[in-house]
Each structure stands twice: as C-alpha cells, then as structure tokens.
Design a protein around this motif. Structure first.
Motif, PDB file in Angstrom:
ATOM      1  N   ALA A 458      51.546  32.877  50.214  1.00 25.54           N
ATOM      2  CA  ALA A 458      50.238  32.437  50.708  1.00 25.54           C
ATOM      3  C   ALA A 458      49.123  33.311  50.157  1.00 25.54           C
ATOM      4  O   ALA A 458      48.054  32.830  49.804  1.00 25.54           O
ATOM      5  CB  ALA A 458      50.243  32.456  52.237  1.00 25.54           C
ATOM      6  N   SER A 459      49.364  34.609  50.062  1.00 20.62           N
ATOM      7  CA  SER A 459      48.335  35.517  49.559  1.00 20.62           C
ATOM      8  C   SER A 459      48.116  35.349  48.060  1.00 20.62           C
ATOM      9  O   SER A 459      47.096  35.775  47.534  1.00 20.62           O
ATOM     10  CB  SER A 459      48.734  36.973  49.861  1.00 20.62           C
ATOM     11  N   GLN A 460      49.071  34.725  47.374  1.00 14.88           N
ATOM     12  CA  GLN A 460      48.971  34.544  45.929  1.00 14.88           C
ATOM     13  C   GLN A 460      48.382  33.195  45.536  1.00 14.88           C
ATOM     14  O   GLN A 460      47.988  33.001  44.387  1.00 14.88           O
ATOM     15  CB  GLN A 460      50.366  34.668  45.296  1.00 14.88           C
ATOM     16  N   SER A 461      48.323  32.250  46.450  1.00 17.28           N
ATOM     17  CA  SER A 461      47.940  30.891  46.076  1.00 17.28           C
ATOM     18  C   SER A 461      46.517  30.806  45.524  1.00 17.28           C
ATOM     19  O   SER A 461      46.247  30.008  44.620  1.00 17.28           O
ATOM     20  CB  SER A 461      48.105  29.940  47.264  1.00 17.28           C
ATOM     21  N   SER A 462      45.604  31.617  46.034  1.00 14.62           N
ATOM     22  CA  SER A 462      44.241  31.579  45.490  1.00 14.62           C
ATOM     23  C   SER A 462      44.222  32.104  44.061  1.00 14.62           C
ATOM     24  O   SER A 462      43.475  31.606  43.211  1.00 14.62           O
ATOM     25  CB  SER A 462      43.292  32.396  46.369  1.00 14.62           C
ATOM     26  N   LEU A 463      45.063  33.115  43.778  1.00 12.47           N
ATOM     27  CA  LEU A 463      45.165  33.627  42.410  1.00 12.47           C
ATOM     28  C   LEU A 463      45.797  32.582  41.492  1.00 12.47           C
ATOM     29  O   LEU A 463      45.372  32.404  40.348  1.00 12.47           O
ATOM     30  CB  LEU A 463      45.995  34.913  42.388  1.00 12.47           C
ATOM     31  N   VAL A 464      46.816  31.900  42.003  1.00 10.69           N
ATOM     32  CA  VAL A 464      47.451  30.834  41.229  1.00 10.69           C
ATOM     33  C   VAL A 464      46.447  29.726  40.915  1.00 10.69           C
ATOM     34  O   VAL A 464      46.376  29.223  39.783  1.00 10.69           O
ATOM     35  CB  VAL A 464      48.660  30.268  42.001  1.00 10.69           C
ATOM     36  N   THR A 465      45.646  29.367  41.902  1.00 13.34           N
ATOM     37  CA  THR A 465      44.627  28.331  41.685  1.00 13.34           C
ATOM     38  C   THR A 465      43.627  28.766  40.627  1.00 13.34           C
ATOM     39  O   THR A 465      43.180  27.949  39.804  1.00 13.34           O
ATOM     40  CB  THR A 465      43.905  28.029  43.008  1.00 13.34           C
ATOM     41  N   ARG A 466      43.273  30.027  40.621  1.00 16.19           N
ATOM     42  CA  ARG A 466      42.339  30.530  39.599  1.00 16.19           C
ATOM     43  C   ARG A 466      42.944  30.410  38.202  1.00 16.19           C
ATOM     44  O   ARG A 466      42.246  30.074  37.233  1.00 16.19           O
ATOM     45  CB  ARG A 466      41.964  31.975  39.909  1.00 16.19           C
ATOM     46  N   VAL A 467      44.240  30.679  38.089  1.00 10.72           N
ATOM     47  CA  VAL A 467      44.907  30.525  36.791  1.00 10.72           C
ATOM     48  C   VAL A 467      44.801  29.076  36.317  1.00 10.72           C
ATOM     49  O   VAL A 467      44.456  28.794  35.161  1.00 10.72           O
ATOM     50  CB  VAL A 467      46.390  30.952  36.891  1.00 10.72           C
ATOM     51  N   TRP A 468      45.091  28.132  37.206  1.00 12.23           N
ATOM     52  CA  TRP A 468      45.001  26.712  36.854  1.00 12.23           C
ATOM     53  C   TRP A 468      43.562  26.322  36.504  1.00 12.23           C
ATOM     54  O   TRP A 468      43.332  25.542  35.573  1.00 12.23           O
ATOM     55  CB  TRP A 468      45.504  25.849  38.008  1.00 12.23           C
ATOM     56  N   ALA A 469      42.599  26.869  37.242  1.00 12.40           N
ATOM     57  CA  ALA A 469      41.198  26.515  36.987  1.00 12.40           C
ATOM     58  C   ALA A 469      40.729  27.029  35.630  1.00 12.40           C
ATOM     59  O   ALA A 469      40.034  26.323  34.886  1.00 12.40           O
ATOM     60  CB  ALA A 469      40.311  27.074  38.106  1.00 12.40           C
ATOM     61  N   HIS A 470      41.087  28.255  35.283  1.00 15.40           N
ATOM     62  CA  HIS A 470      40.721  28.786  33.965  1.00 15.40           C
ATOM     63  C   HIS A 470      41.390  27.959  32.859  1.00 15.40           C
ATOM     64  O   HIS A 470      40.763  27.686  31.821  1.00 15.40           O
ATOM     65  CB  HIS A 470      41.131  30.251  33.852  1.00 15.40           C
ATOM     66  N   ALA A 471      42.638  27.578  33.071  1.00 17.91           N
ATOM     67  CA  ALA A 471      43.328  26.742  32.080  1.00 17.91           C
ATOM     68  C   ALA A 471      42.658  25.374  31.956  1.00 17.91           C
ATOM     69  O   ALA A 471      42.574  24.816  30.857  1.00 17.91           O
ATOM     70  CB  ALA A 471      44.795  26.581  32.462  1.00 17.91           C
ATOM     71  N   ALA A 472      42.182  24.843  33.085  1.00 15.81           N
ATOM     72  CA  ALA A 472      41.474  23.562  33.048  1.00 15.81           C
ATOM     73  C   ALA A 472      40.213  23.654  32.192  1.00 15.81           C
ATOM     74  O   ALA A 472      39.890  22.730  31.435  1.00 15.81           O
ATOM     75  CB  ALA A 472      41.129  23.113  34.467  1.00 15.81           C
ATOM     76  N   LEU A 473      39.489  24.768  32.293  1.00 11.86           N
ATOM     77  CA  LEU A 473      38.280  24.943  31.491  1.00 11.86           C
ATOM     78  C   LEU A 473      38.605  25.076  30.010  1.00 11.86           C
ATOM     79  O   LEU A 473      37.859  24.571  29.151  1.00 11.86           O
ATOM     80  CB  LEU A 473      37.504  26.163  31.996  1.00 11.86           C
ATOM     81  N   VAL A 474      39.716  25.733  29.688  1.00 17.83           N
ATOM     82  CA  VAL A 474      40.157  25.787  28.280  1.00 17.83           C
ATOM     83  C   VAL A 474      40.501  24.385  27.793  1.00 17.83           C
ATOM     84  O   VAL A 474      40.108  23.969  26.686  1.00 17.83           O
ATOM     85  CB  VAL A 474      41.372  26.726  28.128  1.00 17.83           C
ATOM     86  N   TYR A 475      41.239  23.657  28.603  1.00 17.60           N
ATOM     87  CA  TYR A 475      41.616  22.271  28.281  1.00 17.60           C
ATOM     88  C   TYR A 475      40.376  21.412  28.048  1.00 17.60           C
ATOM     89  O   TYR A 475      40.299  20.655  27.066  1.00 17.60           O
ATOM     90  CB  TYR A 475      42.478  21.744  29.422  1.00 17.60           C
ATOM     91  N   LEU A 476      39.384  21.542  28.919  1.00 16.93           N
ATOM     92  CA  LEU A 476      38.146  20.780  28.793  1.00 16.93           C
ATOM     93  C   LEU A 476      37.421  21.136  27.498  1.00 16.93           C
ATOM     94  O   LEU A 476      36.918  20.252  26.787  1.00 16.93           O
ATOM     95  CB  LEU A 476      37.247  21.048  29.999  1.00 16.93           C
ATOM     96  N   PHE A 477      37.378  22.401  27.172  1.00 11.51           N
ATOM     97  CA  PHE A 477      36.690  22.839  25.955  1.00 11.51           C
ATOM     98  C   PHE A 477      37.345  22.226  24.722  1.00 11.51           C
ATOM     99  O   PHE A 477      36.658  21.764  23.798  1.00 11.51           O
ATOM    100  CB  PHE A 477      36.721  24.366  25.854  1.00 11.51           C
ATOM    101  N   VAL A 478      38.683  22.183  24.689  1.00 11.05           N
ATOM    102  CA  VAL A 478      39.388  21.621  23.538  1.00 11.05           C
ATOM    103  C   VAL A 478      39.134  20.116  23.430  1.00 11.05           C
ATOM    104  O   VAL A 478      38.937  19.581  22.331  1.00 11.05           O
ATOM    105  CB  VAL A 478      40.895  21.917  23.631  1.00 11.05           C
ATOM    106  N   VAL A 479      39.122  19.429  24.570  1.00 14.55           N
ATOM    107  CA  VAL A 479      38.871  17.985  24.555  1.00 14.55           C
ATOM    108  C   VAL A 479      37.488  17.678  23.997  1.00 14.55           C
ATOM    109  O   VAL A 479      37.309  16.743  23.211  1.00 14.55           O
ATOM    110  CB  VAL A 479      39.021  17.400  25.976  1.00 14.55           C
TER     111      VAL A 479
END
Length: 587
Positions: A458-479
């Motif tokens: 539970a204490s890690q889920s916000s960090l995990v979400t941040r990892v996914w969010a940063h990856a989403a921004l990389v994905y968006l930039f490539v698109v």
C-alpha cells in the motif's frame, strides 16, 4: 454420447470407423478411425473428412489431386504456426481460439488421465473428498458431485494461496471483512475449470521453488496440469454453448477467470504467441456477460453492476461477496489492464474503451466499480491516460494511412492528455502518501503479526503509479514527436523512472509489476544507462521466476543494438514491442 475432445481423454463411447477418415486415406497415413475427428487430423489441426460415402473429390483424377494439394497446404500452415487450437464451438460463444504453447502442443501427444494429480506418482498419496457445487462441467444447474483431491494437489493449491498469489499480485489484499482471498479457495474447490488453471501455474513455480534437478520431469508435470486444464475448459465451454451464457452465468465467470489464469501462466513461461487468442476469448466472455444481464439496455456501469448482483451470495451472508462476484471483479481488472497494454502494442483503440469511463471512473473518481490500484498497484487515472494515448496513436495511424493527418489536431489532443497527466503527477509527488486505515475491529488482534508485511505494498502504490505516469508521458511524446531519445523531456522522464525503481520502490522484486513502464524507459534510455538497467534485471534471481522482466530486457537490448540504424528515427514503441513477432503482453 460423450463429446470427443481434442485435448481430452478418448472416451469408450467414441465412434470409430473401420477404414479411417478420407483425409488420412488421401494422405496415405495411418488413422485410428475416431469420429468426428481422428487423432492424426486433430494433431495437425486439419480438416478431418468423415463422410459415410466416398467424397466426390475422391475421383482418382484432378479433383483428388487438388484436394491433396489443399491438405498439404493445411499441414504446412499448421506446422508453420507451431500451434494447436481449441475452438469454442457454436454461435452463442464467439469462435475465439484458446491456444497452447508450442512446446505444450508437441508434448500433448498422449491422452491425459484427468484423475491424475499431475505430479510425480506417489503410491502412498492420500485422497481428500470434497463436495462440489454446480459447475459448467455438470449436466444440471443444481447437480452435485464429489471430486477427489490428491495430497499433491492440496500442496500445490496451498502453495498458490500462501506464496504464489502474493508474489504475482503483491498489491491484491482484499479486506478480511469482505472475505479476503477466500473466494480463490472456494473456486479451487468448487470449479474444476479454475482449479486446473491454477494448478498449471502452481506446478511450474512449485517445481522451481523445490529445486527439482530433473527438468524433464518438471516439464512433464506442467504439461499434465495444462492438458487437464484445457480438457475441463473445453467441456465447460461446450456446456455454455449448448444453452448460452445467461443460463450459466456463474460458470461463464469461472471460465473467464480460468482464461486469465492460463494467460498469466503462459506469460510467466514466456509463451507470448498465444496472448492474442486468450485475450480475444476473455473479451468475448466479458462482453457476453454484460449483455446477458436480463435488464433493459443501460450503460456499461449498470450492466456491470447487474452482473455483480446476479452473481450475489445468499441472503444469510450478504455482507461477504460470493466467490463468483470476487472472481468477476478481479478478472475484469486484469482483463482491462491486458487490453490497454495490448492496444499500445497493436496501435489500436482498446477493445473495452467504451467501458473505461463507467468502470474506471473519470480522472478524479474516488469509488469506481473497478479499482486497478487494489489489484496491480497503479491508480486508475494513469492507465486511463495510457488508454487515451493508445486511442490517439490509433487515430494518428489511420490518418497517416489515409494521407490526411492534421498535425495541429494531433498536438491539441495530446496537450489535453499531457496537462492531465502532469497535474495528477505533480499532485502525487507533492502530497504525502496517505495509507487508508480500516476501521478497528477484533480482526486487528489476529492480523497484528502481519501488519508490517500487509502495509508494504500500500505504501508503494503511489510510487508505482508515478512510474506508470512518467512512462505514459514518454509514450505520449513518442506518439506525437517520434523517436527522439535525446529529447530533454524524454531524458527527464526516463531518469525519473529509473530513480524511482532503484532508490524508492522496495523490494526490487516489485519491478515485475511494472514491466511495461520499465521497458518503455529502457527502450529510450541513453547508452550510459544501459549497464544500470541490465544490472537491475540480473539482480532478480532466479531468472525463471522473473521471465517477463527478462523479456523486457531482451526487447531493450534489441533497441540498443540498433540505436544507430538508419531507420531508427521512424521507430516507435509498438515496433519495439512487436519485434519478436507476437503480441508481447508485459504485465
């Protein structure tokens, strides 16, 4: 008369023809004469002609030669695919494919004994008899039967519950007051379909944990369990096809949950060549379940809630969800995740996109029907935005093929996604992590010893979400902007992902729950980061337990080797993921 199942045991009531099928006669092969499909044709997945009379094309001339050439092409195509498929029969259940891995196909030459527990023979094995509730493999809605649990099966099932499930889904910790994970045990006991699908995974990982020296014996065990799973799965699908999903809603949920279990098992053993087939089958069942709710047309959320209501428990235990309710929610969560990840690889709109807003909520929803964070550790808003980027990419590809891409419209749509992602990411990075506390109860006394362990994910889920969010921004930039690893924005987000994974998220084994964002970052990493990323993967031992992470590294290594290739600037993430030829689901 018993159905003659391609993956099942050949029943004594199976019809045999004296001279064999016409297909084998034409191919001049030995035939066992089984009807409606002989073993030889079933093994090659080619048409088995069992006409009572001599077919018209068997004329000893041109038509016979034409048919012989056609069969040669079928055999060649079947061997080229290296697969064997079980077709869901009939019209009520869509004709999707549930396919076995190539090695399993080669090893499934002999019929299984479905009463064998799948482990090494043990003459002193004891047997535990349990009552079984209604299941799709039974003839009647209220039928009852008894099933035998060999001791080895019991060990494997407990290994799954106590060790494998927490490892595969470390964030999935449903409240004890809501039944916890008891639904999984209930499904194992009451559903042959689900039990066999679970035993596939448990056999494989238990063998690894046991350190069995004889790898051939280990694989034989895995093959036996997988074969049994497909026997029971096919039987259940035939029952559903006979009377429809509406009449067997509980059974359909069990089948859907089993398909997702098999999907996870095949991904674990890096058999990605069947991911699309399993995904298609699960999506078809999910849609049919929502369509058979027996109510007037309504939105997806109402349909989902209607299914949940129909799967409900008896009135005397209304506080605790039924096993099928919990299974449907959990399996739907995994299915939505798989569908979103698949869309990033296929450059298509997620096939459940129309359900996203109603089931996952809008960006700021607090109590949606599906909570991805509770199952996979990533908050809904991040995966919703990844879904939107996949939709944007699909739109871009269509426009490019049509020659009418409006770049200003592309940037406009991308900006809205970018602004939303950055706003939520900023809020997540600046606000302190708050772990919700359940109400105090007598259960706290019994769970006190496990308090530290249960709060870690539970204490890690916000960090995990941040990892996914940063990856989403990389994905968006490539698109939007294409393949530009040297971009300041790309370098920033890749750096943040690497920092979160190496310095803040613990234990390191949680990386296996973030394989997609890890692979996105790795594909666009700088040369100086390669050794560090490679070391992160090599630190996870043994390799066979972290197969998906190794697969991600394989994709990344392929990108690194071709970093300076002439077509590098036309590369995109979908191309990287598809470099292996199959749908690679990094989940």
């Amino acid at each position: 008369m018993d159905m003659d199942l391609p993956y099942g045991p050949r029943h004594s009531s199976t019809i045999r023809t004296s001279d064999g099928c016409w297909t084998c006669r034409l191919r001049r092969k030995k035939c066992d004469g089984r009807y409606p499909e002989c073993d030889a044709c079933a093994a090659l997945h080619i048409t088995c002609h069992h006409d009572q009379g001599k077919p018209e094309w068997m004329d000893g001339g041109a038509r016979q030669e034409e048919m012989a050439e056609r069969l040669k092409r079928e055999v060649k195509e079947s061997r080229r695919r290296g697969e064997r498929a079980v077709r869901i029969p009939g019209d009520r259940v869509p004709r999707e494919l549930i396919v076995l891995p190539q090695r399993l196909h080669r090893d499934l030459a002999t019929p299984p004994d479905i009463h064998n527990d799948g482990m090494a023979p043990c003459p002193e094995t004891s047997t535990i008899w349990l009552q079984r509730g209604a299941d799709c493999t039974l003839p009647g809605k209220d039928a009852r039967g008894r099933i035998a649990f060999g001791r080895s099966d019991t060990i494997l099932l407990m290994f799954y519950l106590e060790h494998l499930l927490p490892f595969l889904f470390p964030f999935y910790r449903p409240s004890l007051l809501q039944g916890g994970r008891a639904w999984i045990l209930e499904m194992m006991i009451s559903s042959p379909v689900f039990r066999r699908a679970t035993l596939c995974q448990s056999s494989y990982f238990f063998s690894l944990a046991h350190g069995t020296a004889n790898r051939d014996l280990v694989w034989e065990t895995v093959v036996a369990q997988t074969r049994d799973a497909f026997v029971v799965l096919r039987q259940s699908l035939q029952v559903i096809d006979g009377s429809g999903v509406t009449e067997h809603m509980h059974g359909a949920v069990r089948i859907m949950a089993s398909i997702m279990q098999v999907q996870r098992f095949e991904i674990a053993v890096l058999s990605f060549n069947n991911c699309q087939a399993h995904l298609n089958a699960a999506l078809a069942l999910f849609r049919q379940l929502l369509d058979c709710r027996g109510a007037e047309p309504a939105g997806p959320s109402s349909s989902f809630n209607a299914v949940i209501s129909r799967l409900g428990p008896s009135s005397q235990c209304v506080q605790v969800p039924s096993a099928e309710q919990a299974a449907f929610v959990f399996s739907s969560t995994l299915l939505i995740l798989d569908d979103i990840i698949a869309s990033t690889v296929l450059q298509e709109q997620p096939r459940l996109y129309e359900y996203h807003r109603s089931l996952l909520g809008n960006i700021d929803s607090t109590d949606p029907p599906i909570d991805l964070e509770a199952a996979v550790g990533c908050q809904n808003w991040a995966l919703l935005q990844i879904s939107e980027i996949a939709v944007l990419d699909a739109w871009k590809q269509r426009c490019k093929r049509a020659g009418n891409l409006d770049v200003m419209e592309l940037v406009k749509r991308a900006t809205a996604i970018k602004d939303s992602l950055e706003a939520h990411l900023t809020r997540l990075e600046t606000d302190p992590v708050i772990i919700p506390k359940e109400g105090s109860s007598l259960l706290d006394v019994f769970t006190a010893d496990y308090g530290r362990q249960s709060k870690t994910p539970a204490s890690q889920s916000s960090l995990v979400t941040r990892v996914w969010a940063h990856a989403a921004l990389v994905y968006l930039f490539v698109v939007v902007s294409g393949w530009q690893p040297a971009s300041v924005d790309v370098r920033y987000h890749v750096g943040r992902i690497v920092e979160l994974l190496t310095r803040q998220i613990s234990p390191p084994a949680l990386l296996r729950t973030m394989v997609w964002p890890f692979c996105v970052a790795g594909c666009l990493a700088e040369g100086a980061q390669e050794a560090h990323l490679r070391g992160m993967v090599e630190a996870l031992q043994p390799p066979s337990v972290f197969g998906t992470v190794r697969k991600a590294l394989e994709i990344m290594e392929n990108v690194w080797r071709n970093r300076d290739a002439g077509d590098a600037r036309s590369r995109d993430l979908a191309t990287c993921f598809r470099s292996q030829g199959d749908l690679v689901l990094l989940v």
